[in-house]
Write a protein that holds these residues in place. Structure first.
Motif, PDB file in Angstrom:
ATOM      1  N   PHE A   1      43.942  42.612  28.666  1.00  0.00           N
ATOM      2  CA  PHE A   1      45.220  41.765  28.934  1.00  0.00           C
ATOM      3  C   PHE A   1      45.508  41.824  30.378  1.00  0.00           C
ATOM      4  CE2 PHE A   1      46.212  43.511  24.601  1.00  0.00           C
ATOM      5  CZ  PHE A   1      46.314  42.187  23.811  1.00  0.00           C
ATOM      6  N   VAL A   2      45.826  40.631  30.836  1.00  0.00           N
ATOM      7  CA  VAL A   2      45.957  40.430  32.353  1.00  0.00           C
ATOM      8  C   VAL A   2      47.423  39.750  32.280  1.00  0.00           C
ATOM      9  CG1 VAL A   2      45.626  39.605  34.773  1.00  0.00           C
ATOM     10  CG2 VAL A   2      43.788  40.412  32.908  1.00  0.00           C
ATOM     11  N   VAL A   3      48.418  40.168  32.901  1.00  0.00           N
ATOM     12  CA  VAL A   3      49.867  39.499  33.219  1.00  0.00           C
ATOM     13  C   VAL A   3      50.002  39.625  34.769  1.00  0.00           C
ATOM     14  CG1 VAL A   3      52.155  39.545  32.809  1.00  0.00           C
ATOM     15  CG2 VAL A   3      50.620  40.092  30.699  1.00  0.00           C
ATOM     16  N   ASN A   4      50.414  38.390  35.473  1.00  0.00           N
ATOM     17  CA  ASN A   4      50.599  38.430  36.886  1.00  0.00           C
ATOM     18  C   ASN A   4      52.384  38.608  36.780  1.00  0.00           C
ATOM     19  OD1 ASN A   4      48.157  37.685  37.777  1.00  0.00           O
ATOM     20  ND2 ASN A   4      48.462  35.574  37.114  1.00  0.00           N
ATOM     21  N   ILE A   5      52.784  39.671  37.381  1.00  0.00           N
ATOM     22  CA  ILE A   5      53.975  40.183  37.375  1.00  0.00           C
ATOM     23  C   ILE A   5      54.829  39.403  38.604  1.00  0.00           C
ATOM     24  CG2 ILE A   5      55.605  42.121  37.550  1.00  0.00           C
ATOM     25  CD1 ILE A   5      53.396  43.855  36.528  1.00  0.00           C
ATOM     26  N   LEU A   6      54.240  39.453  39.717  1.00  0.00           N
ATOM     27  CA  LEU A   6      54.632  38.756  41.004  1.00  0.00           C
ATOM     28  C   LEU A   6      53.314  38.220  41.803  1.00  0.00           C
ATOM     29  CD1 LEU A   6      57.285  41.522  42.291  1.00  0.00           C
ATOM     30  CD2 LEU A   6      57.770  39.198  41.258  1.00  0.00           C
ATOM     31  N   PRO A   7      53.412  37.474  42.643  1.00  0.00           N
ATOM     32  CA  PRO A   7      52.413  36.868  43.492  1.00  0.00           C
ATOM     33  C   PRO A   7      51.611  38.060  43.979  1.00  0.00           C
ATOM     34  CG  PRO A   7      54.282  35.568  43.865  1.00  0.00           C
ATOM     35  CD  PRO A   7      54.763  36.635  42.977  1.00  0.00           C
ATOM     36  N   GLY A   8      50.440  38.175  43.877  1.00  0.00           N
ATOM     37  CA  GLY A   8      49.426  39.243  44.102  1.00  0.00           C
ATOM     38  C   GLY A   8      49.661  40.487  43.400  1.00  0.00           C
ATOM     39  N   LEU A   9      50.416  40.637  42.479  1.00  0.00           N
ATOM     40  CA  LEU A   9      50.675  41.855  41.883  1.00  0.00           C
ATOM     41  C   LEU A   9      50.522  41.686  40.255  1.00  0.00           C
ATOM     42  CD1 LEU A   9      51.637  44.906  42.029  1.00  0.00           C
ATOM     43  CD2 LEU A   9      53.860  44.053  41.489  1.00  0.00           C
ATOM     44  N   ARG A  10      49.679  42.372  39.580  1.00  0.00           N
ATOM     45  CA  ARG A  10      49.613  42.083  38.363  1.00  0.00           C
ATOM     46  C   ARG A  10      49.229  43.370  37.168  1.00  0.00           C
ATOM     47  NH1 ARG A  10      44.406  41.467  40.556  1.00  0.00           N
ATOM     48  NH2 ARG A  10      42.377  42.257  39.614  1.00  0.00           N
ATOM     49  N   PHE A  11      49.516  43.192  36.088  1.00  0.00           N
ATOM     50  CA  PHE A  11      49.106  44.473  35.249  1.00  0.00           C
ATOM     51  C   PHE A  11      48.080  43.992  34.436  1.00  0.00           C
ATOM     52  CE2 PHE A  11      49.854  46.063  30.904  1.00  0.00           C
ATOM     53  CZ  PHE A  11      49.724  47.508  31.259  1.00  0.00           C
ATOM     54  N   SER A  12      47.112  45.034  34.324  1.00  0.00           N
ATOM     55  CA  SER A  12      45.750  44.832  33.532  1.00  0.00           C
ATOM     56  C   SER A  12      45.736  45.856  32.729  1.00  0.00           C
ATOM     57  CB  SER A  12      44.569  44.691  34.466  1.00  0.00           C
ATOM     58  OG  SER A  12      43.403  44.691  33.683  1.00  0.00           O
ATOM     59  N   MET A  13      45.057  45.725  31.527  1.00  0.00           N
ATOM     60  CA  MET A  13      44.984  46.863  30.272  1.00  0.00           C
ATOM     61  C   MET A  13      43.799  46.373  29.471  1.00  0.00           C
ATOM     62  SD  MET A  13      47.980  48.331  27.660  1.00  0.00           S
ATOM     63  CE  MET A  13      47.369  50.098  27.028  1.00  0.00           C
ATOM     64  N   ASN A  14      42.940  47.474  29.502  1.00  0.00           N
ATOM     65  CA  ASN A  14      41.346  47.128  28.813  1.00  0.00           C
ATOM     66  C   ASN A  14      41.609  48.188  27.610  1.00  0.00           C
ATOM     67  OD1 ASN A  14      40.661  45.351  30.819  1.00  0.00           O
ATOM     68  ND2 ASN A  14      39.654  47.359  32.066  1.00  0.00           N
ATOM     69  N   GLY A  15      40.702  47.604  26.613  1.00  0.00           N
ATOM     70  CA  GLY A  15      40.704  48.437  25.177  1.00  0.00           C
ATOM     71  C   GLY A  15      39.514  47.815  24.554  1.00  0.00           C
ATOM     72  N   SER A  16      39.277  48.221  23.405  1.00  0.00           N
ATOM     73  CA  SER A  16      38.219  47.876  22.541  1.00  0.00           C
ATOM     74  C   SER A  16      38.829  47.449  21.131  1.00  0.00           C
ATOM     75  CB  SER A  16      37.206  48.983  22.431  1.00  0.00           C
ATOM     76  OG  SER A  16      37.902  49.994  21.563  1.00  0.00           O
ATOM     77  N   PHE A  17      38.011  46.803  20.219  1.00  0.00           N
ATOM     78  CA  PHE A  17      38.597  46.531  18.807  1.00  0.00           C
ATOM     79  C   PHE A  17      37.316  46.778  18.039  1.00  0.00           C
ATOM     80  CE2 PHE A  17      37.192  42.623  20.941  1.00  0.00           C
ATOM     81  CZ  PHE A  17      36.378  41.931  20.083  1.00  0.00           C
ATOM     82  N   VAL A  18      37.743  47.101  16.687  1.00  0.00           N
ATOM     83  CA  VAL A  18      36.568  46.898  15.680  1.00  0.00           C
ATOM     84  C   VAL A  18      37.228  46.288  14.482  1.00  0.00           C
ATOM     85  CG1 VAL A  18      35.485  48.987  16.737  1.00  0.00           C
ATOM     86  CG2 VAL A  18      37.462  49.121  14.779  1.00  0.00           C
ATOM     87  N   LYS A  19      36.292  45.579  13.639  1.00  0.00           N
ATOM     88  CA  LYS A  19      36.693  44.935  12.388  1.00  0.00           C
ATOM     89  C   LYS A  19      37.358  45.978  11.415  1.00  0.00           C
ATOM     90  CE  LYS A  19      36.265  40.658  10.150  1.00  0.00           C
ATOM     91  NZ  LYS A  19      35.510  39.443  10.042  1.00  0.00           N
ATOM     92  N   SER A  20      38.482  45.595  10.874  1.00  0.00           N
ATOM     93  CA  SER A  20      38.764  46.863   9.770  1.00  0.00           C
ATOM     94  C   SER A  20      39.013  46.233   8.454  1.00  0.00           C
ATOM     95  CB  SER A  20      40.027  47.335  10.357  1.00  0.00           C
ATOM     96  OG  SER A  20      41.182  46.528  10.500  1.00  0.00           O
TER      97      SER A  20
END
Length: 375
Positions: free
Chosen positions: A322-341
């Motif tokens: 997930f990548v969200v631009n909070i302000l110009p030049g400033l972003r929040f990024s979050m990585n993860g993984s997924f498996v089929k359930s």
């Protein structure tokens, strides 16, 4: 307390022609958080283009060239008024292709041209009729054209529906057939029909005093053999694209642009998918842009800060970002993984987060787990 998140995203990767129509939506339901003290999960409604859906899809009401025009129209707001130069170019290219093909040979002689048509796009919404100048570019209104040529009083009418609760404006013209493609018309009456009034309110345009300005013609340059799609050109140089059958995806994007009826449009798409018996759906790799979310306030300051900011979701090789631009030049990024359930369901774990500004990053210790269901 756990939060539930709904969202809507579109893949920015160009799909193959075979995968233009099928799509699905997703819902994310958070599970118990392991390390995170504030966040309880996030996710979205994801329209996926899946080959598994395409294999079981019913016959399309549109031919491939018609589908290309429908695809070009999707996402355009104001029926063309707010279109980007690239969007206009894509629509005009698709229109030009259809106008070289054989649809119904003499549209004005066909019963298929009759009925109510919804205006989806016009190239010059600010320079033609009073309805176009005033109402066409407003997404909260629906604009229709009715054509009835096989009667004692042939008519072409332009209709603006303000809402089911308020009513509509109908501008009528006496019509006649010039040839196999051209309809001649002359506007002669108009009125507002307001739901809470027992009478019609006259539209303040003196058609009798307008002379030749009240006259015009409309050429149908393409009428689909299914009777679902029509391209017309007017005497003032305007191009119109109209449909009798509107794609559910178009209805959803229209609802998003107006901010009304979004949940209903989502329900209609998912119900249609279930009724057609679409097969098992897969989480499609690519970069997806979030264009709508029902994100509510949660315990997470990061989620609350990002609420309303349309970010990106990147799916690749079992990884989710997930990548969200909070302000110009400033972003929040979050990585993860997924498996089929399960059928159409995935278990997602997001455990690597940071706030990034330029070359610098501030790690955020958090982990959240949720279930992603493709609808």
């Amino acid at each position: 307390m756990a939060s539930r998140v709904h969202g809507l995203q579109f893949n920015t990767v160009t799909p193959s022609p075979a995968l233009l129509a099928p799509q699905s939506l997703g819902r994310c339901s958070p599970t118990k958080s392991v390390k995170c003290r504030r966040s309880r999960g996030r996710g979205g409604l994801v329209p996926c283009r899946s080959s598994l859906v395409g294999e079981q899809q019913e016959a399309s009401p549109f031919t491939d060239p018609e589908a290309q025009l429908i695809e070009a129209l999707i996402g355009i707001q104001g029926r063309g008024r707010s279109a980007t130069p690239q969007q206009v170019q894509d629509v005009e290219r698709a229109v030009a292709v259809l106008e070289t093909l054989t649809g119904v040979s003499d549209p004005t002689s066909s019963d298929l041209i009759e009925g109510r048509w919804q205006l989806m796009f016009t190239t010059r919404p600010g320079t033609a009729s009073p309805i176009q100048r005033t109402f066409v570019g407003v997404d909260v209104f629906s604009v229709f054209q009715e054509i009835y040529l096989r009667s004692n009083d042939p008519r072409v009418s332009n209709i603006v529906v303000f809402s089911e609760a308020i009513g509509e404006l109908k501008v009528e013209a006496a019509a006649s057939i010039s040839d196999g493609k051209r309809i001649l018309f002359r506007f002669d009456r108009a009125a507002f029909s307001i739901k809470f009034l027992p009478f019609k309110v006259p539209y303040p345009v003196p058609f009798r005093l307008l002379g030749d300005e009240a006259k015009g013609w409309l050429d149908t340059t393409y009428l689909s053999e299914s009777g679902n799609l029509r391209i017309s050109r007017g005497n003032k140089g305007t191009t119109f694209v109209l449909q009798k059958l509107t794609e559910p995806r178009q209805l959803l994007l229209s609802a998003i642009s107006t901010g009304k009826g979004i949940e209903k449009a989502i329900d209609e798409i998912t119900s249609s998918s279930k009724n057609k018996g679409d097969g098992e759906l897969e989480l499609v790799e690519g970069e997806w842009n979030m264009i709508w979310s029902s994100q509510m306030e949660t315990d997470s300051w990061i989620e609350n800060a990002a609420n309303g900011l349309m970010g990106r979701q990147i799916v690749k090789s079992g990884q989710l970002k997930f990548v969200v631009n909070i302000l110009p030049g400033l972003r929040f990024s979050m990585n993860g993984s997924f498996v089929k359930s399960g059928t159409n369901a995935y278990d997602v774990t997001m455990d690597d987060a940071a706030i990034i500004g330029g070359p610098f990053g501030y790690p955020v210790e958090m982990e959240t787990k949720f279930k992603l269901e493709l609808l």
